[in-house]
Design a protein around this motif. Structure first.
Motif, PDB file in Angstrom:
ATOM      1  N   GLU A 100     -67.504 -36.770 -29.542  1.00 61.34           N
ATOM      2  CA  GLU A 100     -66.751 -37.928 -29.905  1.00 61.34           C
ATOM      3  C   GLU A 100     -66.899 -38.697 -31.112  1.00 61.34           C
ATOM      4  O   GLU A 100     -66.490 -39.575 -31.543  1.00 61.34           O
ATOM      5  N   GLY A 101     -68.064 -38.209 -31.586  1.00 58.30           N
ATOM      6  CA  GLY A 101     -68.670 -38.962 -32.864  1.00 58.30           C
ATOM      7  C   GLY A 101     -68.939 -40.570 -32.485  1.00 58.30           C
ATOM      8  O   GLY A 101     -69.035 -41.227 -33.469  1.00 58.30           O
ATOM      9  N   THR A 102     -69.419 -40.797 -31.436  1.00 59.98           N
ATOM     10  CA  THR A 102     -69.973 -42.267 -31.173  1.00 59.98           C
ATOM     11  C   THR A 102     -71.358 -42.189 -31.032  1.00 59.98           C
ATOM     12  O   THR A 102     -71.966 -41.344 -30.805  1.00 59.98           O
ATOM     13  N   ALA A 103     -71.810 -43.375 -31.162  1.00 55.65           N
ATOM     14  CA  ALA A 103     -73.461 -43.452 -30.997  1.00 55.65           C
ATOM     15  C   ALA A 103     -74.002 -43.445 -29.791  1.00 55.65           C
ATOM     16  O   ALA A 103     -75.226 -42.925 -29.471  1.00 55.65           O
ATOM     17  N   ALA A 104     -73.274 -43.680 -28.644  1.00 60.80           N
ATOM     18  CA  ALA A 104     -73.670 -43.363 -27.212  1.00 60.80           C
ATOM     19  C   ALA A 104     -72.381 -43.222 -26.205  1.00 60.80           C
ATOM     20  O   ALA A 104     -71.454 -43.332 -26.983  1.00 60.80           O
ATOM     21  N   ALA A 105     -72.668 -42.838 -25.225  1.00 60.96           N
ATOM     22  CA  ALA A 105     -71.638 -42.271 -24.223  1.00 60.96           C
ATOM     23  C   ALA A 105     -72.479 -42.296 -22.680  1.00 60.96           C
ATOM     24  O   ALA A 105     -73.667 -42.113 -22.730  1.00 60.96           O
ATOM     25  N   TYR A 106     -71.733 -42.353 -21.763  1.00 57.47           N
ATOM     26  CA  TYR A 106     -72.302 -42.071 -20.474  1.00 57.47           C
ATOM     27  C   TYR A 106     -71.367 -41.598 -19.311  1.00 57.47           C
ATOM     28  O   TYR A 106     -70.050 -42.069 -19.513  1.00 57.47           O
ATOM     29  N   GLY A 107     -71.865 -40.964 -18.496  1.00 61.35           N
ATOM     30  CA  GLY A 107     -70.827 -40.393 -17.477  1.00 61.35           C
ATOM     31  C   GLY A 107     -70.708 -41.312 -16.319  1.00 61.35           C
ATOM     32  O   GLY A 107     -71.530 -42.154 -16.257  1.00 61.35           O
ATOM     33  N   THR A 108     -69.412 -40.930 -15.811  1.00 63.43           N
ATOM     34  CA  THR A 108     -68.756 -41.961 -14.479  1.00 63.43           C
ATOM     35  C   THR A 108     -68.662 -41.041 -13.545  1.00 63.43           C
ATOM     36  O   THR A 108     -68.262 -39.754 -13.640  1.00 63.43           O
ATOM     37  N   ALA A 109     -68.207 -41.614 -12.386  1.00 63.73           N
ATOM     38  CA  ALA A 109     -67.838 -40.801 -11.178  1.00 63.73           C
ATOM     39  C   ALA A 109     -66.379 -40.094 -11.323  1.00 63.73           C
ATOM     40  O   ALA A 109     -65.865 -39.357 -10.592  1.00 63.73           O
ATOM     41  N   SER A 110     -65.509 -40.613 -12.212  1.00 64.77           N
ATOM     42  CA  SER A 110     -64.228 -40.152 -12.172  1.00 64.77           C
ATOM     43  C   SER A 110     -63.428 -40.749 -13.669  1.00 64.77           C
ATOM     44  O   SER A 110     -64.287 -41.729 -14.233  1.00 64.77           O
ATOM     45  N   GLY A 111     -62.421 -40.341 -13.899  1.00 64.02           N
ATOM     46  CA  GLY A 111     -61.951 -41.037 -15.145  1.00 64.02           C
ATOM     47  C   GLY A 111     -61.258 -42.096 -14.845  1.00 64.02           C
ATOM     48  O   GLY A 111     -61.431 -43.262 -15.633  1.00 64.02           O
ATOM     49  N   MET A 112     -60.804 -42.716 -13.665  1.00 67.49           N
ATOM     50  CA  MET A 112     -60.386 -43.894 -13.343  1.00 67.49           C
ATOM     51  C   MET A 112     -61.519 -44.914 -13.363  1.00 67.49           C
ATOM     52  O   MET A 112     -61.267 -46.145 -13.806  1.00 67.49           O
ATOM     53  N   SER A 113     -62.732 -44.439 -12.868  1.00 65.77           N
ATOM     54  CA  SER A 113     -63.854 -45.502 -12.996  1.00 65.77           C
ATOM     55  C   SER A 113     -64.329 -45.780 -14.510  1.00 65.77           C
ATOM     56  O   SER A 113     -64.732 -46.776 -14.721  1.00 65.77           O
ATOM     57  N   ALA A 114     -63.907 -44.713 -15.280  1.00 67.05           N
ATOM     58  CA  ALA A 114     -64.290 -45.001 -16.864  1.00 67.05           C
ATOM     59  C   ALA A 114     -63.524 -46.070 -17.152  1.00 67.05           C
ATOM     60  O   ALA A 114     -63.754 -46.929 -17.814  1.00 67.05           O
ATOM     61  N   ILE A 115     -62.309 -46.073 -16.988  1.00 63.51           N
ATOM     62  CA  ILE A 115     -61.169 -46.994 -17.405  1.00 63.51           C
ATOM     63  C   ILE A 115     -61.382 -48.351 -16.841  1.00 63.51           C
ATOM     64  O   ILE A 115     -61.232 -49.231 -17.635  1.00 63.51           O
ATOM     65  N   THR A 116     -61.393 -48.321 -15.550  1.00 61.20           N
ATOM     66  CA  THR A 116     -61.690 -49.643 -14.992  1.00 61.20           C
ATOM     67  C   THR A 116     -62.762 -50.263 -15.252  1.00 61.20           C
ATOM     68  O   THR A 116     -62.884 -51.596 -15.560  1.00 61.20           O
ATOM     69  N   ALA A 117     -63.933 -49.331 -15.603  1.00 58.99           N
ATOM     70  CA  ALA A 117     -65.154 -50.278 -15.934  1.00 58.99           C
ATOM     71  C   ALA A 117     -64.981 -50.925 -17.459  1.00 58.99           C
ATOM     72  O   ALA A 117     -65.503 -51.722 -17.620  1.00 58.99           O
ATOM     73  N   VAL A 118     -64.419 -50.093 -18.096  1.00 57.63           N
ATOM     74  CA  VAL A 118     -64.285 -50.576 -19.674  1.00 57.63           C
ATOM     75  C   VAL A 118     -63.632 -51.793 -19.617  1.00 57.63           C
ATOM     76  O   VAL A 118     -63.757 -52.795 -20.384  1.00 57.63           O
ATOM     77  N   VAL A 119     -62.211 -51.643 -18.788  1.00 60.73           N
ATOM     78  CA  VAL A 119     -61.368 -53.130 -18.861  1.00 60.73           C
ATOM     79  C   VAL A 119     -62.082 -54.298 -18.136  1.00 60.73           C
ATOM     80  O   VAL A 119     -62.431 -55.198 -18.745  1.00 60.73           O
ATOM     81  N   LEU A 120     -62.783 -53.914 -17.144  1.00 61.24           N
ATOM     82  CA  LEU A 120     -63.306 -55.092 -16.353  1.00 61.24           C
ATOM     83  C   LEU A 120     -64.597 -55.517 -17.311  1.00 61.24           C
ATOM     84  O   LEU A 120     -64.810 -56.755 -17.200  1.00 61.24           O
ATOM     85  N   GLN A 121     -65.227 -54.800 -18.133  1.00 62.42           N
ATOM     86  CA  GLN A 121     -66.370 -54.982 -18.890  1.00 62.42           C
ATOM     87  C   GLN A 121     -66.031 -56.055 -20.025  1.00 62.42           C
ATOM     88  O   GLN A 121     -66.592 -57.038 -20.353  1.00 62.42           O
ATOM     89  N   CYS A 122     -64.721 -55.553 -20.589  1.00 67.71           N
ATOM     90  CA  CYS A 122     -64.210 -56.420 -21.902  1.00 67.71           C
ATOM     91  C   CYS A 122     -63.351 -57.568 -21.371  1.00 67.71           C
ATOM     92  O   CYS A 122     -63.491 -58.584 -22.226  1.00 67.71           O
ATOM     93  N   CYS A 123     -62.836 -57.626 -20.220  1.00 66.18           N
ATOM     94  CA  CYS A 123     -61.797 -58.707 -19.837  1.00 66.18           C
ATOM     95  C   CYS A 123     -62.323 -59.845 -18.866  1.00 66.18           C
ATOM     96  O   CYS A 123     -63.248 -59.346 -18.340  1.00 66.18           O
ATOM     97  N   VAL A 124     -61.810 -61.027 -19.239  1.00 66.70           N
ATOM     98  CA  VAL A 124     -62.049 -62.320 -18.254  1.00 66.70           C
ATOM     99  C   VAL A 124     -60.469 -62.679 -17.829  1.00 66.70           C
ATOM    100  O   VAL A 124     -59.740 -62.395 -18.623  1.00 66.70           O
ATOM    101  N   PRO A 125     -60.603 -63.530 -16.680  1.00 66.50           N
ATOM    102  CA  PRO A 125     -59.211 -63.899 -16.203  1.00 66.50           C
ATOM    103  C   PRO A 125     -58.610 -64.778 -17.322  1.00 66.50           C
ATOM    104  O   PRO A 125     -59.321 -65.313 -18.222  1.00 66.50           O
ATOM    105  N   GLY A 126     -57.364 -64.280 -17.611  1.00 65.59           N
ATOM    106  CA  GLY A 126     -56.566 -65.063 -18.442  1.00 65.59           C
ATOM    107  C   GLY A 126     -56.386 -64.257 -19.953  1.00 65.59           C
ATOM    108  O   GLY A 126     -55.522 -64.313 -20.756  1.00 65.59           O
ATOM    109  N   ASP A 127     -57.016 -63.018 -19.979  1.00 68.49           N
ATOM    110  CA  ASP A 127     -56.997 -62.389 -21.055  1.00 68.49           C
ATOM    111  C   ASP A 127     -55.777 -61.357 -21.043  1.00 68.49           C
ATOM    112  O   ASP A 127     -55.139 -61.263 -19.816  1.00 68.49           O
ATOM    113  N   ARG A 128     -55.084 -60.794 -22.035  1.00 66.93           N
ATOM    114  CA  ARG A 128     -53.916 -59.947 -21.918  1.00 66.93           C
ATOM    115  C   ARG A 128     -54.481 -58.656 -22.707  1.00 66.93           C
ATOM    116  O   ARG A 128     -55.229 -58.554 -23.585  1.00 66.93           O
ATOM    117  N   ILE A 129     -53.718 -57.604 -22.174  1.00 65.74           N
ATOM    118  CA  ILE A 129     -53.839 -56.201 -22.761  1.00 65.74           C
ATOM    119  C   ILE A 129     -52.365 -55.807 -23.457  1.00 65.74           C
ATOM    120  O   ILE A 129     -51.355 -56.129 -22.728  1.00 65.74           O
TER     121      ILE A 129
END
Ligand code: PLP
Length: 420
Positions: free
Chosen positions: A92-121
């Motif tokens: 992917e040409g990124t500095a780092a990456a890590y495996g997760t248990a599913s695609g959904m867990s990758a997506i949900t972890a990224v979003v929950l890591q980046c967002c706090v209540p009140g945020d918009r996507i």
């Protein structure tokens, strides 16, 4: 086994365009514990320290695999998963990456890591149904995060949605199931101008597109699909900066560490063994999908495939994609009604063994599903219509078993029996 502590990015020759397989091949090879050509699997869930005082240091975040310490616990970093992470970062040409248990867990972890209540996507209006449901239903109710869904090929609409404040712009590189190609450089520019990060789900186009090289900040994958290739393992991945991957494992606020969708080291080992032939597989998926979609288009069917000149983003994909891997293994044919779509798939599966009526994609055999009544059924009739997902749209993940001519004859026969 040598434990790679940091996901060092392989040296990139700035004179040559990024080649994901060259990047993978340039990595240090992980030998097995006894000199095996395969790496060993580090199955331990916990790791010993020689000095008891090391543990508190590690828990306080002062010592770790990247800071002169060692591995702590399998839900935190695991050496085998770390090796797979380095390999995925390389392609992917990124500095780092890590495996997760599913695609959904990758997506949900990224979003929950980046967002706090009140945020918009701001997200594409055609997304995998599970992702859509997460944004549309789960996030506002459980996390106070709201999402505006827009047609991502309408950059004016994306920009105006961003004007109301945005934390993440979220798109699929090639959307599920409408096969709209994201103009990643333009979307990254819009996101960055509004202080947001661009997250790209690259599940449909591994190797074909390297979103991070085109401006995306974070790339996610359902590894379950093409990267795996055998429809036997559920897995996911997150690719990004060292800091972002480390933040996911923070002992106090890390979405992977605390929600715990860990990738098993045995899974990481299996997936790692499949990466060397991912390129050959993608080429053959793409070659066959192009021929089948060209022939269907010649016969007047409403077929969507990014490799066809008639596809609205064909030229864009040609410009963004690596030329070696084609236009991907997904195509769709619109048979207008659900009944005709079901009959078409039943003929193909039950009369001719062309493929399987099954969700998912990236398998070596062909998989067919009617998106509106399966993987996009989380969307309302209005949302389906807005996204352009008709009730008779059959999504086909083109496999590479049998011969291409045999598969074409089967397809022609089914369409003939259908009365087309
Ligand atoms: N992203 C895309 C584009 C998908 O198609 C899927 C599943 O079909 C997912 C994510 C979710 O992946 P998983 O099933 O590995 O959780």
């Amino acid at each position: 086994m040598e434990t790679p502590i940091s996901g060092e990015t392989p040296p990139v020759d700035r004179q040559r365009p990024f080649h994901p397989l060259e990047s993978l091949a340039a990595m240090r090879h992980e030998f097995g514990e006894h000199g095996g050509v395969n790496m060993s699997i580090e199955a331990s869930t916990t790791f010993t320290v020689m000095t008891a005082g090391t543990l508190p240091e590690m828990f306080q975040g002062r010592l770790g695999p990247e800071t002169g310490g060692c591995y702590l616990y399998g839900r935190h970093f695991n050496p085998t998963v770390y090796v797979l992470g380095r390999e995925l970062a390389a392609i992917e040409g990124t500095a780092a990456a890590y495996g997760t248990a599913s695609g959904m867990s990758a997506i949900t972890a990224v979003v929950l890591q980046c967002c706090v209540p009140g945020d918009r996507i701001v997200a594409g209006n055609s997304l995998y149904g599970g992702t859509f449901a997460f944004f549309h239903d789960f996030l506002p109710r459980k996390a106070g995060v709201t999402t505006s869904f827009v047609d991502i090929s309408d950059h004016v609409a994306v920009e105006s949605a961003c004007q109301r404040g945005v934390k993440l712009v979220y798109v699929e590189s090639i959307s599920n199931p409408t096969l709209v190609v994201a103009d990643i450089p333009v979307l990254a520019d819009i996101a960055h101008r509004y202080g947001a990060q661009l997250v790209v789900d690259n599940t449909f186009s591994p190797l074909i597109l390297a979103p991070a090289k085109l401006g995306a900040d974070i790339v996610v994958h359902s590894v379950t699909k093409f990267i795996n290739g055998a429809s036997d393992i559920i897995a996911g991945a997150i690719c990004g900066t060292q800091e972002f991957i480390a933040s996911l494992m923070d002992l106090h606020t890390g979405a992977l560490m605390l929600l715990g969708p860990t990738m098993d080291p045995r899974v990481a080992f299996e997936i790692s063994l499949r990466l060397p032939h991912l390129g050959m597989r993608m080429m053959e998926h793409s070659r066959r999908a192009l021929v089948l979609s060209e022939r269907l288009a010649e016969r007047g069917f409403h077929v969507v495939y990014p490799g066809l000149r008639s596809h609205p983003q064909h030229e864009l994909l040609k410009m963004l994609a690596h030329p070696d891997f084609g236009f991907g293994g997904l195509m769709s044919v619109d048979l207008v009604t659900t009944e005709r779509a079901y009959k078409f798939m039943e003929l193909l599966q039950n009369e001719d063994r062309f493929g399987y009526i099954a969700v998912s994609l990236g398998y070596f055999d062909t998989l067919m599903s009617v998106s509106a009544s399966s993987t996009s059924s989380e969307m309302s009739a209005v949302d389906l219509q807005k996204a352009g997902i008709s009730p008779g749209l059959v999504r086909i993940s083109v496999g590479y078993t049998g011969s291409l001519e045999q598969r074409w004859q089967q397809l022609e026969r089914a369409l003939h029996q259908l009365g087309d």
